[in-house]
Each structure stands twice: as C-alpha cells, then as structure tokens.
Design a protein around this motif. Sequence first.
Motif, PDB file in Angstrom:
ATOM      1  N   MET A  72      29.602  12.697   0.998  1.00  0.00           N
ATOM      2  CA  MET A  72      30.247  11.642   1.776  1.00  0.00           C
ATOM      3  C   MET A  72      29.300  10.475   2.034  1.00  0.00           C
ATOM      4  SD  MET A  72      32.274  12.098   5.330  1.00  0.00           S
ATOM      5  CE  MET A  72      33.006  10.732   6.195  1.00  0.00           C
ATOM      6  N   ILE A  73      28.071  10.755   2.452  1.00  0.00           N
ATOM      7  CA  ILE A  73      27.136   9.668   2.729  1.00  0.00           C
ATOM      8  C   ILE A  73      26.785   8.926   1.438  1.00  0.00           C
ATOM      9  CG2 ILE A  73      24.991  11.031   2.625  1.00  0.00           C
ATOM     10  CD1 ILE A  73      25.699   8.179   5.089  1.00  0.00           C
ATOM     11  N   SER A  74      26.750   9.642   0.320  1.00  0.00           N
ATOM     12  CA  SER A  74      26.461   8.997  -0.965  1.00  0.00           C
ATOM     13  C   SER A  74      27.580   8.047  -1.375  1.00  0.00           C
ATOM     14  CB  SER A  74      26.227  10.047  -2.048  1.00  0.00           C
ATOM     15  OG  SER A  74      25.117  10.857  -1.717  1.00  0.00           O
ATOM     16  N   VAL A  75      28.822   8.458  -1.182  1.00  0.00           N
ATOM     17  CA  VAL A  75      29.956   7.590  -1.503  1.00  0.00           C
ATOM     18  C   VAL A  75      29.926   6.343  -0.626  1.00  0.00           C
ATOM     19  CG1 VAL A  75      32.476   7.380  -1.343  1.00  0.00           C
ATOM     20  CG2 VAL A  75      31.464   9.384  -2.426  1.00  0.00           C
ATOM     21  N   VAL A  76      29.712   6.536   0.660  1.00  0.00           N
ATOM     22  CA  VAL A  76      29.690   5.398   1.584  1.00  0.00           C
ATOM     23  C   VAL A  76      28.566   4.429   1.219  1.00  0.00           C
ATOM     24  CG1 VAL A  76      29.227   4.745   3.983  1.00  0.00           C
ATOM     25  CG2 VAL A  76      30.834   6.599   3.475  1.00  0.00           C
ATOM     26  N   MET A  77      27.408   4.969   0.865  1.00  0.00           N
ATOM     27  CA  MET A  77      26.256   4.103   0.587  1.00  0.00           C
ATOM     28  C   MET A  77      26.445   3.244  -0.658  1.00  0.00           C
ATOM     29  SD  MET A  77      24.379   4.340   3.124  1.00  0.00           S
ATOM     30  CE  MET A  77      23.130   3.246   2.506  1.00  0.00           C
ATOM     31  N   LEU A  78      27.341   3.638  -1.546  1.00  0.00           N
ATOM     32  CA  LEU A  78      27.646   2.786  -2.703  1.00  0.00           C
ATOM     33  C   LEU A  78      28.179   1.420  -2.271  1.00  0.00           C
ATOM     34  CD1 LEU A  78      29.369   5.303  -5.127  1.00  0.00           C
ATOM     35  CD2 LEU A  78      27.245   4.040  -5.571  1.00  0.00           C
ATOM     36  N   PHE A  79      28.742   1.358  -1.087  1.00  0.00           N
ATOM     37  CA  PHE A  79      29.408   0.138  -0.630  1.00  0.00           C
ATOM     38  C   PHE A  79      28.684  -0.550   0.519  1.00  0.00           C
ATOM     39  CE2 PHE A  79      32.355   2.931  -2.736  1.00  0.00           C
ATOM     40  CZ  PHE A  79      32.825   2.091  -3.718  1.00  0.00           C
ATOM     41  N   VAL A  80      27.449  -0.130   0.782  1.00  0.00           N
ATOM     42  CA  VAL A  80      26.617  -0.792   1.790  1.00  0.00           C
ATOM     43  C   VAL A  80      25.546  -1.587   1.043  1.00  0.00           C
ATOM     44  CG1 VAL A  80      25.013  -0.479   3.710  1.00  0.00           C
ATOM     45  CG2 VAL A  80      27.001   1.029   3.491  1.00  0.00           C
ATOM     46  N   PRO A  81      25.546  -2.916   1.197  1.00  0.00           N
ATOM     47  CA  PRO A  81      24.516  -3.715   0.524  1.00  0.00           C
ATOM     48  C   PRO A  81      23.116  -3.304   0.985  1.00  0.00           C
ATOM     49  CG  PRO A  81      26.235  -5.117   1.435  1.00  0.00           C
ATOM     50  CD  PRO A  81      26.480  -3.735   1.960  1.00  0.00           C
TER      51      PRO A  81
END
Length: 154
Positions: A72-81
């Motif tokens: 989950m944190i990996s997926v979210v981090m894809l979209f955090v600049p």
Amino acid sequence: MPVFLYLIYTDLRYLRIPNRALFVLFCALALAHLPTLAPADIPLRLVGAAAVFALAFAAFYTGMLGGGDVKMISVVMLFVPLQDIAAFALALSVSVILSLSVIKILRRSRSVKALQWRAFNDAKRLPLGPAIAISSMIYGPLGDFAISKLGAGG
C-alpha cells in the motif's frame, strides 16, 4: 476516496489489505495524477517508490510491517512527487501516531472487542493501513498547503 475507506475497513476488520483493492487504488490514483504528470517525473517517482518499497520490505522481513502495508505505501508513493516526500512523511507520521493511539484505546472497550474485528482483538499486531490511507487523503488535498505554508518538501 472510497477505496481508501475500504482499505481502512479491511485492515481493521481482518488485518488484511486485499491486492484487488490495491489495484483499484493504483488505477484511481493513476487516473487522477497521470494527466498532470510530466513524463520526466515518471522515472523519479519510480525510483522514490522503489526506495520506499525496499525499506518497507526490509521492515516486513524483520516482522515490523505486514505485506499489505508494504504494497500500500509503495502504491501511494508512486504518486507523491519527490519534492513533497517530507510533507507526506509528516502527514504519515501524525496519522500513524493518531491511528495507533485510537486503536490502542479502543482495544480496552468491551463493546468494541465484541465486534470481533481483528485489529481490536489481536494484541500482537497493529494495522498501518488506516494511517497510510488517512495520510494519503489528508496529503492529497492539503499537500500544496503543507509545502507552501509549512516549508516542507523543498
């Protein structure tokens, strides 16, 4: 975002973060972010998410995180600049402290324990899905505020 609410529910109820829900999360975030994402930023996002995945996987390997939390944190981090990681980390830190405190307090309640939700009855495990989801929901609309007003991220 409804998928975040579903992820909170499943992590609290079953101490599980379903892969299908993470796929829906990825698709929803991609639809929301890709139209405004500069192609030059994509490799940086991948590197940032890979670094977070590596750290989270190490925590999983040592038993500190669940596998669903890592994904989950990996997926979210894809979209955090990358320039916003400090602001997101602040939101995540606050969310972890608050959500785990609330869970610990609710574990003392007989009526909450009667629900038979695993997060409130398994004293050895703490779900991080709610904190990741809450910080993502807070960061999304408030990310620009945190960066500009608090000086986080660059």
